[in-house]
Design a protein around this motif. Structure first.
Motif, short mmCIF file in Angstrom:
data_model
loop_
_atom_site.label_atom_id
_atom_site.label_comp_id
_atom_site.label_asym_id
_atom_site.label_seq_id
_atom_site.Cartn_x
_atom_site.Cartn_y
_atom_site.Cartn_z
N LYS A 229 -4.50 1.17 4.66
CA LYS A 229 -3.47 0.18 4.35
C LYS A 229 -4.01 -1.24 4.50
O LYS A 229 -3.74 -2.11 3.67
N ALA A 230 -4.74 -1.48 5.56
CA ALA A 230 -5.30 -2.81 5.80
C ALA A 230 -6.26 -3.20 4.68
O ALA A 230 -6.26 -4.35 4.21
N GLU A 231 -7.09 -2.26 4.21
CA GLU A 231 -8.03 -2.55 3.13
C GLU A 231 -7.28 -2.80 1.83
O GLU A 231 -7.63 -3.70 1.07
N TYR A 232 -6.24 -2.04 1.57
CA TYR A 232 -5.43 -2.24 0.37
C TYR A 232 -4.85 -3.66 0.38
O TYR A 232 -4.93 -4.37 -0.63
N PRO B 144 0.82 -1.21 0.00
CA PRO B 144 0.00 0.00 0.00
C PRO B 144 0.86 1.26 0.00
O PRO B 144 2.00 1.23 0.46
N PRO B 145 0.33 2.35 -0.50
CA PRO B 145 1.06 3.62 -0.48
C PRO B 145 1.40 4.05 0.95
O PRO B 145 0.64 3.77 1.88
N ASP C 96 -3.46 5.82 5.93
CA ASP C 96 -3.54 5.54 7.36
C ASP C 96 -3.67 4.03 7.55
O ASP C 96 -3.72 3.27 6.58
N ALA C 97 -3.73 3.57 8.79
CA ALA C 97 -3.73 2.13 9.09
C ALA C 97 -4.94 1.42 8.48
O ALA C 97 -4.82 0.30 7.97
N ILE C 98 -6.10 2.05 8.51
CA ILE C 98 -7.31 1.42 7.98
C ILE C 98 -7.22 1.27 6.46
O ILE C 98 -7.52 0.20 5.91
N CYS D 295 -9.73 2.92 -1.17
CA CYS D 295 -9.17 2.66 0.17
C CYS D 295 -9.35 3.86 1.10
O CYS D 295 -9.65 3.70 2.29
N THR D 296 -9.19 5.06 0.56
CA THR D 296 -9.37 6.26 1.37
C THR D 296 -10.82 6.39 1.83
O THR D 296 -11.09 6.66 3.01
N TRP D 297 -11.77 6.20 0.91
CA TRP D 297 -13.17 6.28 1.29
C TRP D 297 -13.56 5.16 2.25
O TRP D 297 -14.41 5.33 3.11
N TYR D 298 -12.92 4.01 2.12
CA TYR D 298 -13.18 2.92 3.05
C TYR D 298 -12.74 3.33 4.47
O TYR D 298 -13.46 3.09 5.44
#
Length: 155
Positions: free
Chosen positions: A50-53, A41-42, A46-48, A77-80
């Motif tokens: 990154k985890a979704e990515y 992930p980039p 943030d942690a959330i 991922c950002t919107w998630y």
């Protein structure tokens, strides 16, 4: 405007060998020669996010998505992450609140949650993260011409 394309593997129509080859070429052209999505992930996530990515990247790499699609993946991922944060906030504060006059009003975060959900769903659909969007990915539906009785028997 024609229908969206579907992958050869997901089409339900009976195709001739030539049609399958032609459609497979379209799929290959959509992804060949382009850099694959990166596994990691980039760093700015943030942690959330990154985890979704990390959760979706291996499956997305099986689809004909490439590095050119990275902005959509980052948006997803950002919107998630936004969606998860707002959901947590609503769980803590509640979905409604009572004013000093006793009036019950919806929490203002619900509007942010609705916007995040809309944007999340849109990005997910563009990436092929929904069943419907995966089914529509590259092979166009051929619209069948309805034959009339005159076409069958002349006239």
């Amino acid at each position: 405007m024609g229908r969206k394309m579907k992958l050869v593997a997901t089409t339900k129509s009976h195709l001739t060998k030539e049609e399958k080859i032609a459609r497979k070429k379209i799929e290959d052209k959509a992804s060949d020669g382009l850099e694959a999505l990166q596994i990691t992930p980039p760093k700015h996530f943030d942690a959330i996010a990154k985890a979704e990515y990390k959760r979706v990247i291996n499956d997305l790499r099986k689809l004909p998505l490439r590095n050119l699609d990275r902005a959509i993946l980052e948006t997803y991922c950002t919107w998630y992450a936004v969606y998860k944060e707002i959901s947590r906030g609503l769980q803590k504060e509640g979905y409604v609140y009572e004013t000093s006059s006793g009036k019950v009003l919806p929490n203002k975060m619900l509007y942010s949650l609705e916007r995040a959900t809309t944007n999340l769903t849109r990005a997910a659909s563009q990436l092929g993260l929904t069943v419907d969007s995966r089914m529509k990915l590259y092979v166009p539906q051929v619209e069948e011409k309805k034959t009339s009785i005159f076409d069958k028997f002349g006239g």
